[in-house]
Scaffold this active site. Structure first.
Site, short mmCIF file in Angstrom:
data_model
loop_
_atom_site.label_atom_id
_atom_site.label_comp_id
_atom_site.label_asym_id
_atom_site.label_seq_id
_atom_site.Cartn_x
_atom_site.Cartn_y
_atom_site.Cartn_z
N CYS A 1 6.28 0.85 15.02
CA CYS A 1 5.99 1.79 13.93
C CYS A 1 5.34 3.05 14.51
CB CYS A 1 5.07 1.14 12.91
SG CYS A 1 4.57 2.26 11.57
N GLU B 1 0.84 -1.20 0.00
CA GLU B 1 0.00 0.00 0.00
C GLU B 1 0.87 1.25 0.00
OE1 GLU B 1 -2.10 -0.75 3.73
OE2 GLU B 1 -0.68 0.52 4.82
N HIS C 1 5.94 6.56 7.82
CA HIS C 1 6.16 5.60 8.90
C HIS C 1 7.61 5.69 9.37
CE1 HIS C 1 2.38 3.51 8.43
NE2 HIS C 1 2.68 2.95 7.28
#
Lengths: 150, 150
Positions: free
Chosen positions: A117, A63, A69
């Protein structure tokens, strides 16, 4: 105060008071054997800190999105696709996913892959590749061999 | 893109392209044997992710501020003061420092303490305890025994 001051790590990357959740809420989004734990979710922080774990052979969704991130690998072994880069990752490696970069994380076949993350608290929804995007990605042989789309 | 997609962890919690810095820039702020590495500093993330390491016997500055901290211990052993809580910490424990809570991290005498810390990119400056604050903290015997102020 939205969190207790200290939450102990149990064995195997579980924490007291932290639920192990499905990786995605959405139906029909391709991924395999991934769990999600939200470790910190205080609006004052303006970010969330999540822990994801991919079982051996599993992978996250391919994606892209506007938000970025910041990832720190915590245990296991795997490979990542970030834009046009494919790299092996191991504990404590840093992975940065910039805006609009196609990305996918894969655990090795014989090892899980666990990582922290950091992400914006308020963020756009991920975009999945359409047929044209898949065809474009597959013009790169290494990427064609890497990506998992089912 | 403000960071390379992957930066490898070398041994001992050093990373390629990441400088090991002094814990504090300020002169005269009390702390002992602490280093700081900024792992992610993209304004789009609205947060920084830093790695701090306290050598055996060392400690961070006792301070408080409006901004919050989200911490994940990475290696070693130590103890933390968060508000009125003193707790032992070990790898992968989660530590949350809420707004305005006095806090100090200490490594054990025989072990370092290394941890990740997520913090707002734009944040207020820390406040050090004045004599009145120190006197107030010391009314709690456990805190009096814990804090290091030199």
């Amino acid at each position: 105060m939205s969190e207790p001051p200290v939450r102990k790590h149990d064995s195997d990357f579980h924490w007291e008071g932290v639920a192990v959740r499905a990786y995605k809420q959405d139906v029909g989004v391709p991924y395999r054997d991934v769990t999600r734990q939200v470790l910190f979710d205080d609006p004052a922080l303006r970010c969330q800190l999540r822990y994801f774990e991919i079982a051996p052979g599993g992978y996250t969704t391919l994606e892209r999105h506007q938000h970025v991130h910041a990832v720190v690998i915590q245990h296991g072994r795997g490979r990542v696709l970030i834009g046009s880069t494919i790299a092996e990752v191991a504990p404590f490696d840093l992975v940065y996913v910039p805006a609009h970069a196609w990305h996918q994380f894969r655990a090795n076949g014989d090892a899980p892959l666990g990582f922290l993350c950091v992400v914006n608290h308020d963020r756009d929804r991920p975009e999945l590749p359409d047929a044209d995007a898949v065809a474009q990605l597959r013009t790169n042989a290494a990427i064609a061999a890497f990506v998992r789309l089912e």
